[in-house]
Design a protein around this motif. Structure first.
Motif, short mmCIF file in Angstrom:
data_model
loop_
_atom_site.label_atom_id
_atom_site.label_comp_id
_atom_site.label_asym_id
_atom_site.label_seq_id
_atom_site.Cartn_x
_atom_site.Cartn_y
_atom_site.Cartn_z
N VAL A 53 0.83 -1.10 0.02
CA VAL A 53 0.00 0.01 0.08
C VAL A 53 0.90 1.42 0.04
N TRP A 54 1.90 1.06 0.71
CA TRP A 54 3.00 2.38 0.77
C TRP A 54 3.36 2.56 -0.58
N PHE A 55 3.69 1.57 -1.24
CA PHE A 55 4.41 1.67 -2.62
C PHE A 55 3.25 2.07 -3.29
N ALA A 56 2.07 1.72 -3.42
CA ALA A 56 0.93 2.09 -4.36
C ALA A 56 0.67 3.53 -4.14
N GLY A 57 1.02 4.15 -2.89
CA GLY A 57 0.54 5.54 -2.74
C GLY A 57 1.57 6.36 -3.36
N LYS A 58 2.85 5.81 -3.45
CA LYS A 58 3.90 6.88 -4.20
C LYS A 58 3.71 6.62 -5.59
N VAL A 59 3.17 5.45 -6.13
CA VAL A 59 3.10 5.33 -7.65
C VAL A 59 1.50 6.29 -8.03
N ILE A 60 0.63 6.34 -7.26
CA ILE A 60 -0.38 7.48 -7.21
C ILE A 60 -0.10 8.76 -7.37
N MET A 61 1.02 8.91 -6.61
CA MET A 61 1.30 10.32 -6.26
C MET A 61 2.31 11.01 -7.67
N VAL A 62 2.96 9.84 -7.90
CA VAL A 62 3.83 10.37 -9.20
C VAL A 62 2.92 10.43 -10.44
N VAL A 63 1.94 9.43 -10.60
CA VAL A 63 0.90 9.63 -11.64
C VAL A 63 0.30 10.82 -11.56
#
Length: 281
Positions: free
Chosen positions: A117-127
């Motif tokens: 979930v932490w990694f997914a949050g980073k990806v969503i922010m980047v996108v």
């Protein structure tokens, strides 16, 4: 005859309210975006750097580079690519060591929240930030420098997959390189020089074929060069492909190299990522 309904136990009620995997990822993504927007330095550098650079370069080089192609039309491809690299590779490579040094990652690791979930949050922010940054950059270039946007659905489709593969590769590499920084302060010292060198040798600030051959060969080992080349196929005429080192835009090779870097990024993340500093063990 009356029936009574057995009241739900606290445990059952809690389970009923438990958010799903997608909801957890979105919440974490919103948190990451909020934290990013609260950092004025990150917002100004990440969102403003490509716009400032195109304002400077397009104002200085107000001409063509051959074949009737305006310098702005060529330069926008490098600015989009470097903007996507900045929000993913550079931003993550600098901020993750800060979170690690402050113990934020250690606390995340100790919570019941799944690590992904932490990694997914980073990806969503980047996108999210990447889309906003690219849209703003295109709007400025169209309004001030008469940028010609892609005119066909096929070119917009190419724009999409080049951006997705490029951001994915840069995000994974940003997470991986974050482990090289020993402290929060050293993150920028580790990542920024790498990003700057890649920009200079990948055709961001200069016409790529004007660079020395050895420099072109070094740049071809990294994803930024291929992101720029793929985007040139979107914003430049088909005839301009003949001026590329390979004699065409080589979109097949662009896809293969960027996909390969996605795989390399995953391997590097799995083998190098650390939740704690070395002094914490």
């Amino acid at each position: 005859m009356t029936t009574t309904t057995k009241p739900a136990t606290p445990v059952a009620a809690a389970r009923g309210r438990r958010p799903g995997a997608g909801a957890l990822a979105l919440r974490q993504g919103r948190l990451e975006i909020t934290q990013f927007l609260r950092s004025r330095e990150s917002v100004v550098f990440t969102m403003g750097f490509p716009i400032i650079m195109i304002l400077i370069f397009a104002s200085i080089f107000d001409g063509t580079i051959g074949g009737g192609v305006k310098f702005t039309q060529y330069f926008i491809t490098g600015m989009i690519a470097t903007g996507l690299m900045t929000v993913s590779f550079q931003n993550l490579g600098i901020w993750i060591p800060i979170e690690r040094d402050r113990g934020v990652l250690k606390r995340y690791r100790g919570t019941p929240m799944p690590k992904w979930v932490w990694f997914a949050g980073k990806v969503i922010m980047v996108v999210a930030i990447g889309i906003a940054e690219t849209a703003l950059l295109l709007a400025v270039a169209v309004a001030l420098f008469d940028l010609d946007l892609p005119g066909t659905a096929a070119k917009w489709f190419t724009f999409g997959w080049v951006a997705v593969l490029g951001v994915t590769a840069c995000t994974l590499c940003g997470i991986a390189i974050s482990s090289l920084a020993r402290t929060a302060r050293s993150g920028s010292a580790v990542v920024t020089p790498v990003a700057l060198v890649l920009q200079f040798i990948s055709g961001v600030f200069f016409v790529f074929t004007d660079l020395p051959t050895w420099m072109q060969q070094v740049a071809a080992l990294f994803p930024l060069k291929w992101m720029c080349q793929g985007l040139r196929s979107v914003f430049l005429p088909e005839s301009f492909g003949g001026q590329e080192p390979g004699g065409s835009f080589e979109l097949g090779r662009v896809a293969v190299v960027l996909a390969l870097w996605c795989v390399i990024g995953v391997v590097l993340c799995l083998t190098t990522f650390r939740w704690t500093t070395k002094r914490d063990g």
